[in-house]
Design a protein around this motif. Structure first.
Motif, mmCIF file in Angstrom:
data_model
loop_
_atom_site.group_PDB
_atom_site.id
_atom_site.type_symbol
_atom_site.label_atom_id
_atom_site.label_comp_id
_atom_site.label_asym_id
_atom_site.label_seq_id
_atom_site.Cartn_x
_atom_site.Cartn_y
_atom_site.Cartn_z
ATOM 1 N N LEU A 393 8.482 12.934 14.075
ATOM 2 C CA LEU A 393 8.399 13.753 12.856
ATOM 3 C C LEU A 393 7.340 14.803 12.570
ATOM 4 O O LEU A 393 7.492 15.969 12.195
ATOM 5 C CB LEU A 393 8.671 13.019 11.506
ATOM 6 C CG LEU A 393 10.002 12.222 11.137
ATOM 7 C CD1 LEU A 393 10.089 11.298 10.378
ATOM 8 C CD2 LEU A 393 11.290 13.244 11.710
ATOM 9 N N SER A 397 10.315 19.697 14.197
ATOM 10 C CA SER A 397 11.272 19.735 13.104
ATOM 11 C C SER A 397 12.840 19.261 13.795
ATOM 12 O O SER A 397 13.534 18.870 12.791
ATOM 13 C CB SER A 397 11.698 20.926 12.636
ATOM 14 O OG SER A 397 11.998 21.946 13.523
ATOM 15 N N GLU A 400 13.795 15.707 11.695
ATOM 16 C CA GLU A 400 14.455 15.980 10.391
ATOM 17 C C GLU A 400 15.847 16.407 10.626
ATOM 18 O O GLU A 400 16.649 16.112 9.876
ATOM 19 C CB GLU A 400 13.559 16.820 9.771
ATOM 20 C CG GLU A 400 12.428 16.447 9.405
ATOM 21 C CD GLU A 400 11.605 17.272 8.402
ATOM 22 O OE1 GLU A 400 12.176 18.322 7.727
ATOM 23 O OE2 GLU A 400 10.417 17.617 8.390
ATOM 24 N N LEU A 403 18.076 13.324 11.523
ATOM 25 C CA LEU A 403 18.051 12.326 10.160
ATOM 26 C C LEU A 403 19.449 12.852 9.463
ATOM 27 O O LEU A 403 20.165 11.874 8.858
ATOM 28 C CB LEU A 403 17.102 12.789 9.142
ATOM 29 C CG LEU A 403 15.743 12.129 9.468
ATOM 30 C CD1 LEU A 403 14.530 12.591 8.487
ATOM 31 C CD2 LEU A 403 15.693 10.617 9.778
ATOM 32 N N THR A 426 5.741 10.831 5.305
ATOM 33 C CA THR A 426 7.028 10.535 5.951
ATOM 34 C C THR A 426 8.191 9.737 5.489
ATOM 35 O O THR A 426 9.278 10.214 5.652
ATOM 36 C CB THR A 426 6.673 10.182 7.560
ATOM 37 O OG1 THR A 426 5.546 10.909 7.768
ATOM 38 C CG2 THR A 426 7.918 10.221 8.443
ATOM 39 N N THR A 429 9.811 11.816 3.178
ATOM 40 C CA THR A 429 10.634 12.650 3.732
ATOM 41 C C THR A 429 11.935 12.204 4.286
ATOM 42 O O THR A 429 13.072 12.880 4.205
ATOM 43 C CB THR A 429 9.925 13.157 4.912
ATOM 44 O OG1 THR A 429 8.724 13.738 4.768
ATOM 45 C CG2 THR A 429 10.838 14.447 5.586
ATOM 46 N N VAL A 430 12.035 10.923 4.791
ATOM 47 C CA VAL A 430 13.264 10.303 5.130
ATOM 48 C C VAL A 430 14.070 10.000 3.727
ATOM 49 O O VAL A 430 15.329 10.380 3.872
ATOM 50 C CB VAL A 430 13.014 9.004 5.977
ATOM 51 C CG1 VAL A 430 14.243 8.251 6.189
ATOM 52 C CG2 VAL A 430 11.917 9.538 7.194
ATOM 53 N N SER A 433 16.431 12.642 2.803
ATOM 54 C CA SER A 433 17.454 13.129 3.712
ATOM 55 C C SER A 433 18.667 12.346 3.324
ATOM 56 O O SER A 433 18.483 11.606 2.199
ATOM 57 C CB SER A 433 16.751 12.878 5.203
ATOM 58 O OG SER A 433 16.772 11.290 5.398
#
Length: 472
Positions: A393, A397, A400, A403, A426, A429-430, A433
């Protein structure tokens, strides 16, 4: 406010410290060599040789050429008086006059030999000639000074002075060099250890449970890739797959336990697509993704492994497909070929694979295309589970983008590899998503022998449960 790291003993890994010391051995060697040369240079600049000429004298009574004083106490007192004589300014002036100089810079010392009537006269100067001439002059002129103090004693030469052939203040440079080398090496090793301790990474399971913002799905022990020196020299290594008899039982069982926990969670939630990602390169993400897929297939599930890393694909090497003629994922997405030719069945592993062998520039355009979406929808209908190996990640990109196709995701983190704060960012970020964040899978962990529990001491971390237990 800047975050500060609290040092805890259970977050310190001796193996990580030793690894850093070995990796930075050249720094230790450089410090040792610098200390060796530096001490020799500094002592060489500061060193000023001096030379000493000495004579042994006996205190005797005048009129008695061969006899000593009857009392050693009186002898010692007389010797003390002669010490004052030889160190007097009057004698120094007489010596300077005798040598034809304005003054002399040498040092004159007199010491009494214990329990005897003997004294040792020493003259130290910057040159051997000055030392010898000064002591000879002192022996010639001392009586002119001593007669003012007492007249009933004199000095008899027992051992005549000699011209010194070498400096009397010889330096033990080797000893200082050894001490300096040892100190420099120890200081550098201590600095390396301190930097390792202060580096805010995951080094032990305790540090992972305490600092990571997510569940700990399992701990995969480090597995040696090279099994002999010949393999290391030729860099010929076997893939670390749990089906291989070459891998250790601890390694295989740790992956199977992690797979069982993930499968149980996914089945309870009705999830099919698992995203396996990491922060940086070389964290073992591709190997973990392949082994999780194999572990799911061992239970009779229909599993598809997709190599979604179109920049630096790795699964074709994991399954030794370098020379196989396969339809790559990027080729299929750019062409109108049928779905049938894309899937490759690995008989030994019992899983279906979609491989990628070459790097693609416009990988983002392909991964977010309608054809990629239709591929994932078709695969959901054909198999029980899909494991997608994504790019790191932090590198591109593409991770992402992938995901969006997953139901859940896990982050593989290697021991002492990535900053904890980046790992937690991170995880956020997950969470933002469409994939559910399962947690962290600790990979390639060395367990210190001194601090490790027994082999089954952490069994409670792996027991099956209704949900994935919180490892924090």
């Amino acid at each position: 406010m800047e975050e500060t790291k609290e040092i805890r003993l259970d977050e310190i890994s001796i193996w990580c410290i030793l690894r850093d010391v070995v990796r930075n051995a050249w720094v230790v060697v450089l410090a040792v060599v610098a200390a060796y040369l530096g001490i020799a240079g500094v002592l060489g600049l500061l060193y000023e040789p001096v030379y000493t000429s000495s004579a042994t004298l006996a205190v005797t009574a005048r009129g008695n050429s061969g006899g000593a004083y009857s009392s050693l106490n009186i002898t010692t007192q007389m010797a003390d008086v002669f010490t004052e004589v030889f160190q007097s300014d009057v004698l120094r002036e007489q010596i300077a006059l005798d040598m034809g100089r304005d003054s002399v810079s040498g040092e004159i010392t007199v010491s009494v030999i214990s329990e005897t009537n003997l004294v040792t006269l020493q003259v130290t100067s910057l040159t051997p000639q000055d030392a010898y001439e000064m002591i000879q002059s002192a022996l010639r002129n001392y009586e002119g000074v001593s007669d003012y103090l007492f007249s009933n004693a004199r000095l008899q030469i027992v051992q005549s002075p000699q011209i010194p052939y070498g400096p009397s203040n010889v330096q033990n440079i080797r000893r200082y060099q050894r001490l300096g080398m040892l100190g420099a090496g120890a200081l550098v090793v201590a600095c390396i250890a301190l930097f390792n301790i202060m580096r805010f990474t995951v080094k032990t399971r305790k540090s992972a449970e305490r600092n990571l913002d997510g569940r700990i799905l399992g701990e995969i022990p480090f597995e040696q890739k090279y099994h002999s020196w010949k393999e290391a020299l030729h860099r010929s290594k076997q893939a670390l797959l749990i089906q291989s008899p070459a891998v250790s039982m601890q390694f295989a069982e740790a992956l199977r336990r992690a797979s069982a926990r993930i499968e149980q969670h996914m089945r309870r939630r009705g999830q099919k697509v698992l995203i396996v990602t990491s922060i940086g390169e070389n964290e073992g993400k591709s190997s973990v993704a392949a082994n999780l897929a194999i572990a799911l297939a061992e239970k009779g599930r229909r599993v598809l492994l997709v190599d979604g890393d179109l920049k630096k694909p790795a699964q074709y090497r994991v399954f030794d497909q370098q020379d196989a003629k396969l339809i790559q994922l990027s080729e299929w997405l750019e062409s109108g070929k049928t779905f049938k030719g894309l899937l490759h069945f690995e008989k030994k592993s019992g899983i279906f694979c979609i491989f990628q062998k070459t790097s693609v520039r416009a990988s983002g355009r392909l991964l977010k295309s309608d054809k990629m979406k239709s591929l994932m929808e078709a695969c959901r209908e054909q198999v029980d589970f899909i494991v997608i190996d994504t790019p790191p990640l932090a590198e591109v990109s593409d991770g992402e983008l992938l995901l969006a196709y997953g139901d859940c995701a896990l982050v593989v983190t290697r021991q002492d590899w990535v900053d904890v704060r980046i790992l937690n960012d991170t995880a956020d970020t997950v969470r933002q998503s469409q994939s559910e964040f399962l947690g962290f899978l600790l990979n390639a962990f060395h367990r210190d022998r001194l601090s490790a529990l027994s082999r089954y001491g952490n069994y409670r971390h792996y027991r099956g449960s209704q949900e994935v237990p919180d490892g924090r």
